[in-house]
Design a protein around this motif. Structure first.
Motif, mmCIF file in Angstrom:
data_model
loop_
_atom_site.group_PDB
_atom_site.id
_atom_site.type_symbol
_atom_site.label_atom_id
_atom_site.label_comp_id
_atom_site.label_asym_id
_atom_site.label_seq_id
_atom_site.Cartn_x
_atom_site.Cartn_y
_atom_site.Cartn_z
ATOM 1 N N ARG A 31 0.847 -1.206 0.000
ATOM 2 C CA ARG A 31 0.000 0.000 0.000
ATOM 3 C C ARG A 31 0.876 1.248 0.000
ATOM 4 N N GLY A 32 1.893 1.266 0.843
ATOM 5 C CA GLY A 32 2.780 2.429 0.916
ATOM 6 C C GLY A 32 3.548 2.647 -0.365
ATOM 7 N N ALA A 33 4.118 1.576 -0.925
ATOM 8 C CA ALA A 33 4.880 1.691 -2.174
ATOM 9 C C ALA A 33 3.970 2.147 -3.314
ATOM 10 N N SER A 34 2.762 1.606 -3.366
ATOM 11 C CA SER A 34 1.807 2.011 -4.410
ATOM 12 C C SER A 34 1.435 3.480 -4.271
ATOM 13 N N ALA A 35 1.211 3.915 -3.050
ATOM 14 C CA ALA A 35 0.847 5.311 -2.812
ATOM 15 C C ALA A 35 1.970 6.252 -3.246
ATOM 16 N N ILE A 36 3.203 5.861 -2.999
ATOM 17 C CA ILE A 36 4.354 6.679 -3.403
ATOM 18 C C ILE A 36 4.405 6.798 -4.924
ATOM 19 N N ILE A 37 4.226 5.684 -5.614
ATOM 20 C CA ILE A 37 4.254 5.695 -7.085
ATOM 21 C C ILE A 37 3.123 6.558 -7.635
ATOM 22 N N VAL A 38 1.921 6.389 -7.101
ATOM 23 C CA VAL A 38 0.772 7.183 -7.554
ATOM 24 C C VAL A 38 1.032 8.667 -7.281
ATOM 25 N N PHE A 39 1.501 8.983 -6.079
ATOM 26 C CA PHE A 39 1.729 10.384 -5.733
ATOM 27 C C PHE A 39 2.751 11.042 -6.661
ATOM 28 N N PHE A 40 3.877 10.372 -6.879
ATOM 29 C CA PHE A 40 4.882 10.970 -7.756
ATOM 30 C C PHE A 40 4.382 11.055 -9.198
ATOM 31 N N GLY A 41 3.579 10.104 -9.638
ATOM 32 C CA GLY A 41 2.965 10.194 -10.966
ATOM 33 C C GLY A 41 2.026 11.383 -11.081
ATOM 34 N N LEU A 42 1.214 11.590 -10.054
ATOM 35 C CA LEU A 42 0.304 12.749 -10.040
ATOM 36 C C LEU A 42 1.092 14.054 -10.068
ATOM 37 N N ASN A 43 2.187 14.117 -9.312
ATOM 38 C CA ASN A 43 3.006 15.329 -9.286
ATOM 39 C C ASN A 43 3.661 15.610 -10.626
ATOM 40 N N THR A 121 8.621 5.996 5.647
ATOM 41 C CA THR A 121 8.660 7.446 5.811
ATOM 42 C C THR A 121 7.625 8.138 4.923
ATOM 43 N N TRP A 122 7.496 7.711 3.683
ATOM 44 C CA TRP A 122 6.660 8.401 2.709
ATOM 45 C C TRP A 122 5.282 7.786 2.471
ATOM 46 N N GLY A 123 5.140 6.480 2.670
ATOM 47 C CA GLY A 123 3.948 5.755 2.227
ATOM 48 C C GLY A 123 2.623 6.281 2.726
ATOM 49 N N ASP A 124 2.442 6.352 4.052
ATOM 50 C CA ASP A 124 1.147 6.766 4.584
ATOM 51 C C ASP A 124 0.786 8.189 4.193
ATOM 52 N N LEU A 125 1.770 9.079 4.228
ATOM 53 C CA LEU A 125 1.485 10.465 3.863
ATOM 54 C C LEU A 125 1.118 10.580 2.383
ATOM 55 N N CYS A 126 1.706 9.737 1.544
ATOM 56 C CA CYS A 126 1.363 9.762 0.114
ATOM 57 C C CYS A 126 -0.055 9.271 -0.142
ATOM 58 N N ILE A 127 -0.571 8.415 0.727
ATOM 59 C CA ILE A 127 -1.976 7.996 0.583
ATOM 60 C C ILE A 127 -2.870 9.217 0.740
ATOM 61 N N ILE A 128 -2.598 10.004 1.764
ATOM 62 C CA ILE A 128 -3.414 11.179 2.049
ATOM 63 C C ILE A 128 -3.222 12.243 0.974
ATOM 64 N N THR A 129 -1.971 12.555 0.648
ATOM 65 C CA THR A 129 -1.713 13.635 -0.305
ATOM 66 C C THR A 129 -2.156 13.268 -1.723
ATOM 67 N N SER A 130 -2.095 11.989 -2.084
ATOM 68 C CA SER A 130 -2.575 11.573 -3.409
ATOM 69 C C SER A 130 -4.073 11.798 -3.540
ATOM 70 N N SER A 131 -4.794 11.469 -2.482
ATOM 71 C CA SER A 131 -6.248 11.638 -2.552
ATOM 72 C C SER A 131 -6.636 13.112 -2.623
ATOM 73 N N VAL A 132 -5.823 13.975 -2.063
ATOM 74 C CA VAL A 132 -6.086 15.415 -2.135
ATOM 75 C C VAL A 132 -5.613 15.976 -3.483
ATOM 76 N N MET A 133 -4.513 15.434 -4.008
ATOM 77 C CA MET A 133 -3.955 15.927 -5.272
ATOM 78 C C MET A 133 -4.797 15.521 -6.479
#
Length: 182
Positions: A31-43, A121-133
């Motif tokens: 979940r954390g690794a996926s969230a990081i990939i999604v977040f950086f893709g969105l950015n 370090t990044w996974g959980d926060l990327c879940i939250i920030t991805s959903s907002v982004m």
């Protein structure tokens, strides 16, 4: 607290065992690794579109907008930190493991954050920030060029603020990393 050193403080053994189980679960790592990939893709998507539509004459306003977004993001992350400490865990496994338990563990062992890996370090926060982004990326993908220009500073504010807020855990980790000065 042994010898008065913060690094000697630890959660009681039951909480420590609970946290270790949570952290080591394969599903949470995925979940954390996926969230990081999604977040950086969105950015990458958001900032590519914003860069494509940037007008150089607006650069001072853009830089000011990014600065204001940075200040507000820092304030909001401080409020989230306070909220998690003041209101404690709730009986929701996702919210408890994503927000509350890591903050509480950090206060029992302040240097623990220096011993965790990138995904933790990044996974959980990327879940939250991805959903907002995501809504802002959808706006950028669906708006006409004229609408992007009309909403440009608004979109810059939100996308840069979200991107900056995603670094909270990493910056906090660096602030606890003690290295010898040469």
């Amino acid at each position: 607290m042994m010898n008065g050193k913060p690094s000697d403080m630890h959660l009681d053994s039951d909480k420590e065992k609970e946290f270790q189980k949570i952290e080591l679960k394969k599903g949470i790592r995925i979940r954390g690794a996926s969230a990081i990939i999604v977040f950086f893709g969105l950015n990458v998507t958001a900032f590519s579109i914003l860069l494509k539509h940037m007008e150089v004459e607006r650069l001072p306003a853009i830089l000011l907008t990014v600065f204001v977004a940075m200040v507000i993001s820092d304030f909001i992350s401080g409020c989230v930190h306070w909220f998690t400490e003041a209101w404690g865990p709730v009986n929701n496994p996702i919210i408890e493991t994503t927000l509350f338990l890591p903050f509480q563990d950090h206060h029992a062992d302040p240097l623990r954050c220096t011993r965790i890996d990138f995904i933790t370090t990044w996974g959980d926060l990327c879940i939250i920030t991805s959903s907002v982004m995501m809504p802002f990326v959808l706006m950028l993908l669906t708006f006409s060029p004229e609408n992007i220009q009309n909403w440009y500073l608004f979109l810059v504010f939100w996308t840069s603020g979200i991107a900056i807020s995603s670094t909270t855990n990493q910056v906090h980790k660096w602030s606890h990393t003690h290295t010898a000065v040469p």
